[in-house]
Write an enzyme that holds these catalytic residues in place. Structure first.
Site, PDB file in Angstrom:
ATOM      1  N   CYS A 112      -5.658  -0.641   6.830  1.00 21.05           N
ATOM      2  CA  CYS A 112      -5.703  -0.082   5.686  1.00 21.05           C
ATOM      3  C   CYS A 112      -6.904   0.829   5.326  1.00 21.05           C
ATOM      4  O   CYS A 112      -8.030   0.576   5.411  1.00 21.05           O
ATOM      5  CB  CYS A 112      -5.331  -1.032   4.712  1.00 21.05           C
ATOM      6  SG  CYS A 112      -5.276  -0.316   2.922  1.00 21.05           S
ATOM      7  N   ARG A 129       2.875   4.464   6.466  1.00 21.47           N
ATOM      8  CA  ARG A 129       3.480   3.876   7.700  1.00 21.47           C
ATOM      9  C   ARG A 129       3.788   2.304   7.322  1.00 21.47           C
ATOM     10  O   ARG A 129       4.225   1.281   7.943  1.00 21.47           O
ATOM     11  CB  ARG A 129       2.266   3.460   8.541  1.00 21.47           C
ATOM     12  CG  ARG A 129       1.719   4.903   9.278  1.00 21.47           C
ATOM     13  CD  ARG A 129       0.300   4.851   9.740  1.00 21.47           C
ATOM     14  NE  ARG A 129      -0.531   4.278   8.797  1.00 21.47           N
ATOM     15  CZ  ARG A 129      -1.714   4.097   9.231  1.00 21.47           C
ATOM     16  NH1 ARG A 129      -2.283   4.347  10.439  1.00 21.47           N
ATOM     17  NH2 ARG A 129      -2.710   3.797   8.258  1.00 21.47           N
ATOM     18  N   ASP A 186       0.244   3.821   1.863  1.00 19.40           N
ATOM     19  CA  ASP A 186       0.307   4.274   3.250  1.00 19.40           C
ATOM     20  C   ASP A 186       1.747   4.607   3.594  1.00 19.40           C
ATOM     21  O   ASP A 186       2.453   3.558   3.692  1.00 19.40           O
ATOM     22  CB  ASP A 186      -0.380   3.128   4.058  1.00 19.40           C
ATOM     23  CG  ASP A 186      -0.649   3.655   5.511  1.00 19.40           C
ATOM     24  OD1 ASP A 186       0.270   4.136   6.101  1.00 19.40           O
ATOM     25  OD2 ASP A 186      -1.839   3.413   5.752  1.00 19.40           O
ATOM     26  N   HIS A 233      -1.882  -4.666   4.555  1.00 24.58           N
ATOM     27  CA  HIS A 233      -1.782  -4.398   6.166  1.00 24.58           C
ATOM     28  C   HIS A 233      -2.828  -4.074   6.730  1.00 24.58           C
ATOM     29  O   HIS A 233      -3.908  -3.734   6.010  1.00 24.58           O
ATOM     30  CB  HIS A 233      -0.670  -2.833   6.265  1.00 24.58           C
ATOM     31  CG  HIS A 233      -1.249  -1.672   5.755  1.00 24.58           C
ATOM     32  ND1 HIS A 233      -1.851  -0.845   6.571  1.00 24.58           N
ATOM     33  CD2 HIS A 233      -1.585  -1.353   4.516  1.00 24.58           C
ATOM     34  CE1 HIS A 233      -2.209   0.354   5.935  1.00 24.58           C
ATOM     35  NE2 HIS A 233      -2.355  -0.074   4.359  1.00 24.58           N
ATOM     36  N   CYS A 249       0.795  -1.284   0.002  1.00 25.82           N
ATOM     37  CA  CYS A 249       0.163   0.056   0.084  1.00 25.82           C
ATOM     38  C   CYS A 249       0.794   1.267   0.027  1.00 25.82           C
ATOM     39  O   CYS A 249       2.080   1.460   0.501  1.00 25.82           O
ATOM     40  CB  CYS A 249      -0.762   0.031   1.242  1.00 25.82           C
ATOM     41  SG  CYS A 249      -2.105   1.295   1.326  1.00 25.82           S
TER      42      CYS A 249
END
Ligand code: CO
Length: 213
Positions: free
Chosen positions: A96, A41, A39, A93, A37
């Site tokens: 999400c 993080r 993302d 993850h 992703c």
């Protein structure tokens, strides 16, 4: 603010020997295609302790591999046909936001079109998801189901099918990362050959002849 990033880059480069960069300049020989992703993080190299040259990376919102996505397919083709990676890892993850948005009924704008395949996964597994006790459990499970769907889609792609056909050993792994622990779990869903995908998606001359009869 961006200046701080440039400063950190200089410090990072200074922390490596010139030989390190010389070697990378010659060619890249990554052993893994990593799909995750966008993302912030879930930084690809960092969470698996990799250096430049180790991972060929594709990231997008909710780690989707869509058969109409030229970007994802181009990355997949280059990784498989040119770099000949032996492993493709789709690492989803928990928490999400993309998966979460797909579970909602609100209008998020353009991105709802991108996330539409996750709604399809939800719909297909509605019986399992809707009896779950909490929204969190449903969300977690949908994150997992999404990874499983994506590795199947990678395995069913023409690129991977052709690679297996010509004898390229290639395994597709489904992993999921837990933000609150920093740990990745192997979902034990690996696919390493055409026998693991439904017949309709397999390609090969023998099967094509059989179909014509
Ligand atoms: Co995400």
């Amino acid at each position: 603010m961006p200046d701080r990033l440039l400063q950190r880059n200089r410090e990072w480069a200074a922390g490596h020997t010139p030989g390190f960069f010389d070697k990378l300049t010659e060619r890249q020989t990554p052993r893994f295609l990593w799909v995750s992703c966008s993302d912030s993080r879930v930084p690809a190299n960092e969470i698996v302790g990799c250096e430049p040259g180790d991972l060929f990376v594709h990231r997008n919102i909710a780690n989707l591999i869509d058969h109409g996505d030229l970007n994802a397919l181009s990355v997949l083709q280059y990784a498989v046909d040119v770099l000949a990676v032996p492993h493709i890892i789709v690492c989803g993850h928990y928490q999400c936001g993309g998966v979460r948005a797909a579970m909602e009924h609100t209008d998020h704008g353009l991105i709802d079109n991108w996330l539409r395949p996750i709604k399809d996964i939800y719909h297909r597994h509605a019986d399992e998801l809707e009896v779950m006790d909490t929204e969190q459990a449903r969300w977690d499970r949908l994150c997992e189901l999404n990874v499983r769907k994506q590795i199947r889609d990678v395995a069913c792609s023409t690129i991977v099918q052709k690679a297996w056909q010509r004898g390229h050993e290639l395994t597709i792994h489904g992993w999921i990362y837990r933000l609150d622990e920093g740990l990745i779990r192997d979902m034990d869903a690996s696919i390493d050959g055409p026998q693991q995908v439904p017949a309709i998606y397999r390609s090969g001359p023998a099967r094509a002849v059989a179909k014509n009869k």
